[in-house]
Design an enzyme around this catalytic site. Structure first.
Site, mmCIF file in Angstrom:
data_model
loop_
_atom_site.group_PDB
_atom_site.id
_atom_site.type_symbol
_atom_site.label_atom_id
_atom_site.label_comp_id
_atom_site.label_asym_id
_atom_site.label_seq_id
_atom_site.Cartn_x
_atom_site.Cartn_y
_atom_site.Cartn_z
ATOM 1 N N ASP A 33 -76.703 1.329 -75.378
ATOM 2 C CA ASP A 33 -75.880 0.371 -74.553
ATOM 3 C C ASP A 33 -76.015 -1.030 -75.422
ATOM 4 O OD1 ASP A 33 -78.295 -0.010 -73.095
ATOM 5 O OD2 ASP A 33 -77.223 -1.790 -72.420
ATOM 6 N N GLU A 62 -80.680 9.502 -74.780
ATOM 7 C CA GLU A 62 -80.454 8.068 -75.132
ATOM 8 C C GLU A 62 -81.474 7.669 -76.075
ATOM 9 O OE1 GLU A 62 -78.850 3.835 -73.449
ATOM 10 O OE2 GLU A 62 -79.730 5.252 -71.993
#
Length: 588
Positions: free
Chosen positions: A201, A565
């Site tokens: 992110d 991730e």
């Protein structure tokens, strides 16, 4: 010695394992130098049932592989991919259950093969392994890539063609006007530019940023000539400062903006919700400074004190400013040790929650003492010696105590003899325990509790063992660190090399917005992905195998934020353990 990496590698590519054959062109990492890619005429398609380090092994180290499944096999040979000749033969070990992966495995030992070269293992059932090297340079590419990954995470900076190659992009999130969230009890806006995106992110987080940058700084304490000026090809290259230190300063410049006037430190800078799969420059949601926390404040103090110590020979004035900020943070944190961060009701970005700031405070005391020698910090250290026992499930929240101990055991830090001896003894005790775990667990990795970021846990275990080896050299410690790297690069329950762009079968679909949103098939290189995560928080979006075992709780798909991730702290131990392996492997 001064480490100047070799950039030329013989890389073998199997198109059946990727969407398209990866280029392994580290133009982004090495500037003008082209990587030679060559496919041997003797190479055969690899089976994922054979697990080994897809990069290679040093000549005189232990070499263990595993075969997974019920297919009968009793022996193996090793093929020299230059000549096509069989150069080694051996027998498979006995079948045994691998509880963590839910598989039946046979392990095989080919330590007797010492001749330098590039090879492929052939089982008597006609299955072939991924290719691998025996040599001294097979980690060089990875060593550069894992450090260069931080450049790609820069917020507020264009990633240029000169320095970023195929993964160039416009600048995103300049953060020149960031709003204070109402829960901070402050109004208005502030500038908070630069820094690294934390993960897949676009948020920036003090605790994880300080921890990751601090671990990288410790790597430079242990190996000060690693990543010399010009080695990473970043915009600062050529300024006569170590390239990794330059990269860390980019993070430090942001971290220093997050302190309130009273000395407390704001926990993070994010939007209220995560964005979709967009490029950084497409992000247009309002970004907020979130409330303060004790853990962020002590992490800030520890990192900036450490940064001041490293940077004072380059810019004494800047170093003094950071040290002043670190001391002020210590004062606020000492008076407010229980200010725990929870996301405001309207915020759902990463929380990095931690209700115990004692480890962060110990780390801060250690770094401030190392930087100043002041009695206040020594008093705290002596009265708060941490328990170094590594418990199942320990993650990033539990590692700050180790960073403090590593700093205090540095030869340049003057401690009372009894305190230093006690810390060293505690380190050896935990390293012996962790080494036993490596020797015991299925794929010779140091953890048996696979949770969020398990690949970083495997590496942090190796980091602790590596530091114990520096305090008390022991060949079993070396083998344990090498085994941990074998796990990371393919000798594991997934069959993946867990670093993007590295190995014969690396992840292609990591949860990383830049990699997802650009038009390039290959993800940004050099990222360690999270790894198997038995909690599978994304199970409503990801089709994991039915009744997945711990080690099989991994999926190479974009949707798997729980297992695939990328994150700053998952890369932070990697330069240390790779270079530890290079130095130890060459000397064996």
């Amino acid at each position: 010695m001064k480490y100047l990496p070799s950039f030329f590698f013989l890389t073998f590519v199997l198109a059946c394992n990727t969407k398209k054959p990866p280029t392994n062109d580290l133009e982004a990492n090495t500037g003008k130098i082209e990587i030679v890619t060559e496919k041997s005429k003797h190479l055969r398609s690899a089976s994922d049932l054979i697990r080994l380090n897809q990069l290679g092994y040093f000549s005189n180290t232990t070499k263990i592989g595993s075969f997974v499944g019920e297919i009968e096999t009793t022996s193996f040979t090793i093929i020299d991919l230059k000549t096509g000749k069989e150069v080694f033969a051996g027998n498979m070990g006995e079948e045994k259950p691998a509880e963590l992966s839910g598989e039946t495995i046979r392990q095989f030992d080919f330590s007797g093969l010492k001749q330098l070269g590039t090879y492929q293992i052939k089982l008597d059932n006609e299955l072939y392994s991924h290719p691998f090297e025996i040599g001294n340079t097979f980690y060089d590419e990875a060593l550069i890539a894992v450090a260069k990954s931080y450049y790609y995470q820069r917020a507020g900076s264009e990633i240029t063609d000169e320095h970023g190659g195929r993964w160039k992009r416009p600048a995103g999130h300049l953060d020149q006007k960031v709003e204070f969230h109402s829960d901070t009890k402050k109004g208005g806006f502030t500038a908070s530019p630069k820094g690294w995106y934390d993960a897949g992110d676009f948020g920036k987080y003090i605790s994880n940023g300080s921890f990751s940058a601090g671990q990288l700084l410790y790597t430079l304490e242990r190996y000060p000539n690693l990543y010399p000026d010009g080695s990473l090809n970043i915009p600062e290259s050529g300024n006569s400062i170590n390239d990794l230190l330059d990269e860390i300063k980019y993070e430090a410049d942001w971290i220093a903006t997050m302190q309130d006037k009273d000395g407390g430190v704001f926990h993070k800078l994010t939007t209220k919700r995560f964005s979709g799969a967009i490029m950084p420059d497409e992000g247009d949601k309002t970004r907020f400074i979130m409330p303060k926390s004790s853990t962020a404040t002590f992490d800030f103090a520890a990192f900036l004190a450490k940064m001041a110590r490293h940077y004072k020979t380059h810019d004494e004035d800047q170093a003094q400013k950071w040290l002043t900020q670190a001391k002020k943070a210590w004062e606020w944190g000492s008076q407010n040790p229980n200010v725990n961060f929870k996301n405001p009701d309207d915020v759902v970005t990463g929380e990095y929650g931690d209700d115990d700031s004692s480890q962060e405070q110990f780390w801060a005391a250690a770094e401030l003492y190392a930087c100043t020698g002041e009695q206040e910090y020594l008093n705290f250290i002596v009265n708060n010696i941490p328990d170094l026992t590594y418990a199942n499930g320990d993650g990033w929240q539990s590692f700050m105590r180790y960073l403090g101990v590593f700093t205090l055991l540095n030869d340049n830090v003057v401690l009372p003899t009894d305190v230093k001896d006690m810390l060293k003894k505690k380190l050896i005790v935990v390293a012996d325990d962790l080494t036993n775990r490596v020797q015991t667990f299925d794929y010779q990795q140091g953890v048996n509790d696979f949770q969020w970021g398990s690949n970083s846990d495997v590496q942090n275990v190796a980091f602790v063992i590596g530091e114990a080896h520096h305090s008390s050299p022991n060949p079993v410690y070396v083998d344990a660190v090498l085994s941990s790297l074998n796990y990371l690069f393919g000798h594991n329950g997934t069959g993946y090399s867990m670093v993007t762009g590295i190995g014969d079968k690396p992840p292609l679909n990591v949860h990383h917005r830049h990699s997802k949103a650009d038009s390039i098939v290959d993800p940004v290189p050099g990222f360690v992905c999270g790894g198997p995560n038995d909690d599978r928080q994304d199970g409503h979006e990801v089709d994991y195998p039915e009744n997945a075992s711990q080690m099989h709780s991994y999926k190479d798909v974009w949707e798997s934020y729980a297992s695939n991730e990328v994150c700053l702290n998952w890369n932070a131990p990697t330069p240390y353990i790779i270079y530890f392996a290079i130095e130890a492997g060459k000397s064996k």
